[in-house]
Design a protein around this motif. Structure first.
Motif, PDB file in Angstrom:
ATOM      1  N   LEU A  60       0.851  -1.189   0.000  1.00  0.00           N
ATOM      2  CA  LEU A  60       0.000   0.000   0.000  1.00  0.00           C
ATOM      3  C   LEU A  60       0.886   1.237   0.000  1.00  0.00           C
ATOM      4  O   LEU A  60       1.740   1.394   0.876  1.00  0.00           O
ATOM      5  CB  LEU A  60      -0.888   0.002   1.248  1.00  0.00           C
ATOM      6  N   VAL A  61       0.688   2.109  -0.984  1.00  0.00           N
ATOM      7  CA  VAL A  61       1.554   3.282  -1.144  1.00  0.00           C
ATOM      8  C   VAL A  61       0.734   4.556  -0.954  1.00  0.00           C
ATOM      9  O   VAL A  61      -0.202   4.820  -1.695  1.00  0.00           O
ATOM     10  CB  VAL A  61       2.225   3.290  -2.531  1.00  0.00           C
ATOM     11  N   ILE A 109       2.380 -10.495  -5.481  1.00  0.00           N
ATOM     12  CA  ILE A 109       2.331  -9.131  -4.957  1.00  0.00           C
ATOM     13  C   ILE A 109       1.228  -8.330  -5.628  1.00  0.00           C
ATOM     14  O   ILE A 109       1.077  -8.365  -6.853  1.00  0.00           O
ATOM     15  CB  ILE A 109       3.702  -8.417  -5.118  1.00  0.00           C
ATOM     16  N   HIS A 110       0.442  -7.651  -4.818  1.00  0.00           N
ATOM     17  CA  HIS A 110      -0.564  -6.705  -5.289  1.00  0.00           C
ATOM     18  C   HIS A 110      -0.159  -5.318  -4.812  1.00  0.00           C
ATOM     19  O   HIS A 110       0.154  -5.138  -3.631  1.00  0.00           O
ATOM     20  CB  HIS A 110      -1.950  -7.052  -4.744  1.00  0.00           C
ATOM     21  N   VAL A 111      -0.178  -4.337  -5.703  1.00  0.00           N
ATOM     22  CA  VAL A 111       0.210  -2.968  -5.356  1.00  0.00           C
ATOM     23  C   VAL A 111      -1.026  -2.075  -5.426  1.00  0.00           C
ATOM     24  O   VAL A 111      -1.802  -2.150  -6.382  1.00  0.00           O
ATOM     25  CB  VAL A 111       1.311  -2.436  -6.301  1.00  0.00           C
ATOM     26  N   PRO A 156      -5.845  -0.194  -7.444  1.00  0.00           N
ATOM     27  CA  PRO A 156      -4.906  -1.258  -7.808  1.00  0.00           C
ATOM     28  C   PRO A 156      -4.063  -0.832  -9.001  1.00  0.00           C
ATOM     29  O   PRO A 156      -4.569  -0.207  -9.935  1.00  0.00           O
ATOM     30  CB  PRO A 156      -5.806  -2.452  -8.151  1.00  0.00           C
ATOM     31  N   VAL A 157      -2.781  -1.159  -8.942  1.00  0.00           N
ATOM     32  CA  VAL A 157      -1.856  -0.727  -9.996  1.00  0.00           C
ATOM     33  C   VAL A 157      -1.199  -1.963 -10.606  1.00  0.00           C
ATOM     34  O   VAL A 157      -0.678  -2.805  -9.870  1.00  0.00           O
ATOM     35  CB  VAL A 157      -0.773   0.214  -9.423  1.00  0.00           C
ATOM     36  N   PRO A 158      -1.227  -2.104 -11.923  1.00  0.00           N
ATOM     37  CA  PRO A 158      -0.544  -3.243 -12.557  1.00  0.00           C
ATOM     38  C   PRO A 158       0.947  -3.239 -12.228  1.00  0.00           C
ATOM     39  O   PRO A 158       1.585  -2.184 -12.201  1.00  0.00           O
ATOM     40  CB  PRO A 158      -0.773  -3.014 -14.054  1.00  0.00           C
ATOM     41  N   ILE A 202       2.533  -4.323   3.482  1.00  0.00           N
ATOM     42  CA  ILE A 202       3.595  -3.323   3.594  1.00  0.00           C
ATOM     43  C   ILE A 202       2.962  -1.965   3.326  1.00  0.00           C
ATOM     44  O   ILE A 202       2.394  -1.737   2.263  1.00  0.00           O
ATOM     45  CB  ILE A 202       4.729  -3.595   2.589  1.00  0.00           C
ATOM     46  N   PHE A 203       3.036  -1.087   4.311  1.00  0.00           N
ATOM     47  CA  PHE A 203       2.432   0.246   4.188  1.00  0.00           C
ATOM     48  C   PHE A 203       3.546   1.261   4.056  1.00  0.00           C
ATOM     49  O   PHE A 203       4.310   1.501   4.993  1.00  0.00           O
ATOM     50  CB  PHE A 203       1.567   0.527   5.408  1.00  0.00           C
TER      51      PHE A 203
END
Length: 199
Positions: A20-21, A55-57, A67-69, A109-110
């Protein structure tokens, strides 16, 4: 044999990582902090791929979790997203989302500078729901902890664009520095209580 034996079964699964960004403006308030944010993002993605993780971003914006590819992250990283939090307070950015798309049992992961006025528990607790584990990675900028403010200034809120005229004395500057350090220590302590990694 009169010896106690414990048999342990470990299921062979691909690790699941949800990254997570925080894309609010403060993450890019200086060029140095923007570069650091980009490098940490890239490090997390490359490390996940190296361990064959799923992984999922997600980019956290004022409109929710986007969601980002993975290809887009590898190609553009933070360069493509820029500060998306302009006009939106950072606490709204996170609390509106509540992280609904996190997979059960994943490592969350944040990536955030944690500059929220909200109670840290309200942000951290959703990260460990559904058997999740969590890590906080906070880009650091020395100029935020120890700014060289002095005299009459025009201060701009990078999230909202509002300008504030402020006279900064040495005592006010020391008060700010103590508050900044106390703020991060509260996040660090809450992360410790919830068994969440913090760096």
């Amino acid at each position: 044999s009169d010896q106690a034996v414990m048999k342990v079964y470990r299921e062979e699964v691909s690790p699941r990582i949800d990254l997570l960004v925080d894309t609010s403006a403060s993450m890019f308030v200086t060029p140095e902090k923007g570069v650091q944010t980009h490098r940490i993002l890239r490090f997390c993605v490359e490390s996940s791929l190296a361990m064959s993780a799923s992984i999922h971003v997600f980019y956290l914006t004022g409109q929710g979790m986007k969601p980002v590819p993975l290809e887009s992250v590898l190609q553009d990283g933070c360069e493509a997203l820029g500060p998306a939090g302009r006009g939106q307070s950072e606490e709204d950015l996170v609390l509106q989302n509540s992280f609904p798309s996190l997979r059960p049992g994943s490592l969350r992961i944040f990536l955030s500078d944690l500059l929220y006025s909200e109670d840290p528990k309200a942000v951290l607790r959703p990260l460990i729901k559904d058997r999740g584990r969590a890590v906080l990675l906070a880009p650091y900028d020395y100029s935020e902890e120890a700014p060289e403010w002095q005299g009459n200034l025009h201060l701009e809120n990078c999230e909202t664009g509002r300008i504030r005229r402020q006279r900064v004395s040495s005592s006010l500057l020391n008060t700010y520095k103590r508050a900044y350090r106390r703020h991060l220590s509260i996040w660090r302590e809450q992360a410790r209580i919830l068994d969440i990694g913090f760096a």
